[in-house]
Design a protein around this motif. Structure first.
Motif, mmCIF file in Angstrom:
data_model
loop_
_atom_site.group_PDB
_atom_site.id
_atom_site.type_symbol
_atom_site.label_atom_id
_atom_site.label_comp_id
_atom_site.label_asym_id
_atom_site.label_seq_id
_atom_site.Cartn_x
_atom_site.Cartn_y
_atom_site.Cartn_z
ATOM 1 N N GLU A 53 0.821 -1.216 0.000
ATOM 2 C CA GLU A 53 0.000 0.000 0.000
ATOM 3 C C GLU A 53 0.857 1.267 0.000
ATOM 4 O OE1 GLU A 53 -4.040 -1.526 2.241
ATOM 5 O OE2 GLU A 53 -2.396 -0.748 3.467
ATOM 6 N N GLY A 54 2.079 1.164 0.513
ATOM 7 C CA GLY A 54 2.938 2.338 0.614
ATOM 8 C C GLY A 54 3.574 2.728 -0.709
ATOM 9 N N GLU A 55 4.018 3.972 -0.792
ATOM 10 C CA GLU A 55 4.765 4.473 -1.948
ATOM 11 C C GLU A 55 6.094 5.049 -1.469
ATOM 12 O OE1 GLU A 55 4.022 4.020 -4.956
ATOM 13 O OE2 GLU A 55 1.911 3.456 -4.886
ATOM 14 N N PRO A 56 7.176 4.860 -2.208
ATOM 15 C CA PRO A 56 7.233 4.106 -3.461
ATOM 16 C C PRO A 56 7.140 2.596 -3.230
ATOM 17 C CG PRO A 56 9.421 4.823 -2.835
ATOM 18 C CD PRO A 56 8.480 5.475 -1.869
ATOM 19 N N PHE A 57 6.830 1.886 -4.282
ATOM 20 C CA PHE A 57 6.610 0.444 -4.219
ATOM 21 C C PHE A 57 7.784 -0.285 -3.562
ATOM 22 C CE2 PHE A 57 7.235 -3.740 -6.244
ATOM 23 C CZ PHE A 57 6.040 -4.360 -5.933
ATOM 24 N N ALA A 58 8.997 0.089 -3.930
ATOM 25 C CA ALA A 58 10.189 -0.630 -3.462
ATOM 26 C C ALA A 58 10.411 -0.500 -1.963
ATOM 27 C CB ALA A 58 11.422 -0.139 -4.202
ATOM 28 N N VAL A 62 7.857 -5.941 2.658
ATOM 29 C CA VAL A 62 8.031 -7.242 2.002
ATOM 30 C C VAL A 62 8.997 -7.131 0.830
ATOM 31 C CG1 VAL A 62 6.874 -8.978 0.576
ATOM 32 C CG2 VAL A 62 5.831 -8.230 2.704
ATOM 33 N N ILE A 63 8.882 -6.077 0.058
ATOM 34 C CA ILE A 63 9.766 -5.890 -1.095
ATOM 35 C C ILE A 63 11.203 -5.696 -0.626
ATOM 36 C CG2 ILE A 63 10.202 -4.530 -3.158
ATOM 37 C CD1 ILE A 63 7.531 -6.111 -3.131
ATOM 38 N N GLN A 64 11.386 -4.910 0.430
ATOM 39 C CA GLN A 64 12.722 -4.639 0.940
ATOM 40 C C GLN A 64 13.429 -5.900 1.437
ATOM 41 O OE1 GLN A 64 15.044 -1.894 1.414
ATOM 42 N NE2 GLN A 64 13.847 -1.475 -0.432
ATOM 43 N N LYS A 74 25.337 -13.391 -6.151
ATOM 44 C CA LYS A 74 25.430 -12.999 -7.551
ATOM 45 C C LYS A 74 24.110 -13.270 -8.254
ATOM 46 C CE LYS A 74 27.959 -11.611 -11.096
ATOM 47 N NZ LYS A 74 28.571 -10.255 -11.145
ATOM 48 N N THR A 75 23.632 -12.290 -9.031
ATOM 49 C CA THR A 75 22.373 -12.465 -9.760
ATOM 50 C C THR A 75 22.521 -11.988 -11.197
ATOM 51 O OG1 THR A 75 21.495 -10.252 -9.256
ATOM 52 C CG2 THR A 75 21.057 -12.008 -7.648
ATOM 53 N N LYS A 76 21.619 -12.466 -12.016
ATOM 54 C CA LYS A 76 21.481 -11.889 -13.350
ATOM 55 C C LYS A 76 20.993 -10.457 -13.197
ATOM 56 C CE LYS A 76 21.010 -13.857 -17.029
ATOM 57 N NZ LYS A 76 21.866 -13.975 -18.240
ATOM 58 N N LYS A 77 21.388 -9.579 -14.092
ATOM 59 C CA LYS A 77 20.971 -8.187 -14.023
ATOM 60 C C LYS A 77 19.443 -8.085 -14.035
ATOM 61 C CE LYS A 77 21.595 -3.686 -16.242
ATOM 62 N NZ LYS A 77 22.233 -2.945 -17.381
ATOM 63 N N GLY A 78 18.906 -7.351 -13.062
ATOM 64 C CA GLY A 78 17.459 -7.154 -13.002
ATOM 65 C C GLY A 78 16.691 -8.251 -12.302
ATOM 66 N N ALA A 79 17.393 -9.257 -11.778
ATOM 67 C CA ALA A 79 16.688 -10.354 -11.110
ATOM 68 C C ALA A 79 16.011 -9.854 -9.846
ATOM 69 C CB ALA A 79 17.668 -11.479 -10.765
ATOM 70 N N ARG A 80 14.765 -10.278 -9.662
ATOM 71 C CA ARG A 80 13.975 -9.921 -8.492
ATOM 72 C C ARG A 80 13.248 -11.174 -7.999
ATOM 73 N NH1 ARG A 80 16.535 -5.708 -8.312
ATOM 74 N NH2 ARG A 80 15.762 -3.618 -8.809
ATOM 75 N N SER A 81 12.964 -11.218 -6.726
ATOM 76 C CA SER A 81 12.208 -12.340 -6.183
ATOM 77 C C SER A 81 10.848 -12.448 -6.870
ATOM 78 C CB SER A 81 11.999 -12.149 -4.680
ATOM 79 O OG SER A 81 11.143 -13.136 -4.165
ATOM 80 N N ALA A 114 2.238 -13.219 0.816
ATOM 81 C CA ALA A 114 3.433 -12.454 0.431
ATOM 82 C C ALA A 114 4.720 -13.235 0.658
ATOM 83 C CB ALA A 114 3.474 -11.115 1.164
ATOM 84 N N LEU A 115 4.747 -14.454 0.114
ATOM 85 C CA LEU A 115 5.931 -15.311 0.207
ATOM 86 C C LEU A 115 6.272 -15.861 -1.178
ATOM 87 C CD1 LEU A 115 5.004 -17.363 3.399
ATOM 88 C CD2 LEU A 115 6.871 -15.721 3.215
ATOM 89 N N PRO A 116 7.542 -15.881 -1.555
ATOM 90 C CA PRO A 116 7.911 -16.512 -2.824
ATOM 91 C C PRO A 116 7.572 -17.998 -2.776
ATOM 92 C CG PRO A 116 9.735 -15.251 -1.894
ATOM 93 C CD PRO A 116 8.704 -15.349 -0.831
ATOM 94 N N CYS A 117 6.964 -18.481 -3.825
ATOM 95 C CA CYS A 117 6.580 -19.889 -3.887
ATOM 96 C C CYS A 117 6.793 -20.409 -5.296
ATOM 97 C CB CYS A 117 5.116 -20.056 -3.470
ATOM 98 S SG CYS A 117 4.567 -21.769 -3.404
ATOM 99 N N GLY A 118 7.286 -21.621 -5.399
ATOM 100 C CA GLY A 118 7.471 -22.247 -6.696
ATOM 101 C C GLY A 118 7.183 -23.728 -6.606
#
Length: 234
Positions: A53-58, A62-64, A74-81, A114-118
């Protein structure tokens, strides 16, 4: 018997993390989700908005959590959860749509809690599955691609004896082990990096089990792995 093992290199980065696993075996094959399940996914997209709900999104907590985590390896450029991508879609009015019943169930859980799941097809693993930092060069074909894009040295990924299964934690799944219409045995994983939200992990695991057995049947087993208990039989 094959095992899922979490390497010490993961715990060195995230000592308080918990990894939730659901093994769903002998479940029913459905080509598409019934209306009730599609409605559940739509409801989950709406509920997800409360986490950003907050701004900015980042700057939303949870995002933080996951952005800061991705700075530790090490990540690929632009990789995000994966959870960031789902929450961004929910917030921007581009909700996650129906794909396959099992995928819809774990996407609904991911959005609601709000949890990464695969999820991966258990029958397509070769040998043990391991989560940890890699020396790089693990074979990996992104879903829908015929180009090999190997892992990077120092990347955190899930991999088996044939190569990478999922890269940069739960960022990108590979073609080889993806859930398909004919999949019958699945490995589902949720990544908790914020120890204050352990209850959310427990509820999310139960949600997946309840919805999977309601719509797909099969036998489900859950386990939460931590630094003291870091492996399980598959």
């Amino acid at each position: 018997m094959a095992h899922f093992m979490i390497d010490s290199s993961f715990w060195d980065l995230f000592p308080e993390a918990k990894i939730g696993v659901v093994l769903l075996k002998d479940y029913q094959q459905l080509a598409e989700s019934p209306k009730e399940l599609q409605e559940l996914l739509a409801e989950s997209n709406e509920l997800a908005k409360s986490f950003v709900e907050g701004e900015p999104f980042a700057e939303n907590p949870v995002i933080q959590v996951y952005r800061q985590a991705f700075q530790k390896f090490k990540t690929k450029k632009g990789a995000r959860s994966s959870i960031e991508a789902l929450l961004k879609r929910a917030k921007s009015g581009k909700p996650v749509g129906s794909i396959l019943p099992l995928v819809d169930i774990y996407n609904a859980a991911s959005l609601r809690y709000a949890l990464p799941c695969g999820a991966e097809d258990l029958d397509r693993f070769q040998g043990d599955l391991q989560l940890g930092l890699t020396e790089g060069g693990d074979e990996f074909y992104l879903i829908g691609s015929d180009e090999n894009t190997p892992t990077l040295a120092g990347e955190l990924c899930y991999r088996d004896e044939a190569g990478a299964v999922c890269r940069c934690l739960n960022w990108r799944d590979g073609e080889r082990t993806m859930i398909r219409e004919d999949s019958q045995n699945a490995f589902l994983v949720l990544e908790l990096l914020d120890p204050s939200r352990e209850e959310a992990l427990e509820v999310a695991l139960q949600f997946i089990v309840e919805q999977a057995q309601k719509y797909l049947g099969g036998q489900a087993v859950t386990q939460i792995l931590d630094r003291e208990s870091d492996s399980m039989a598959l």
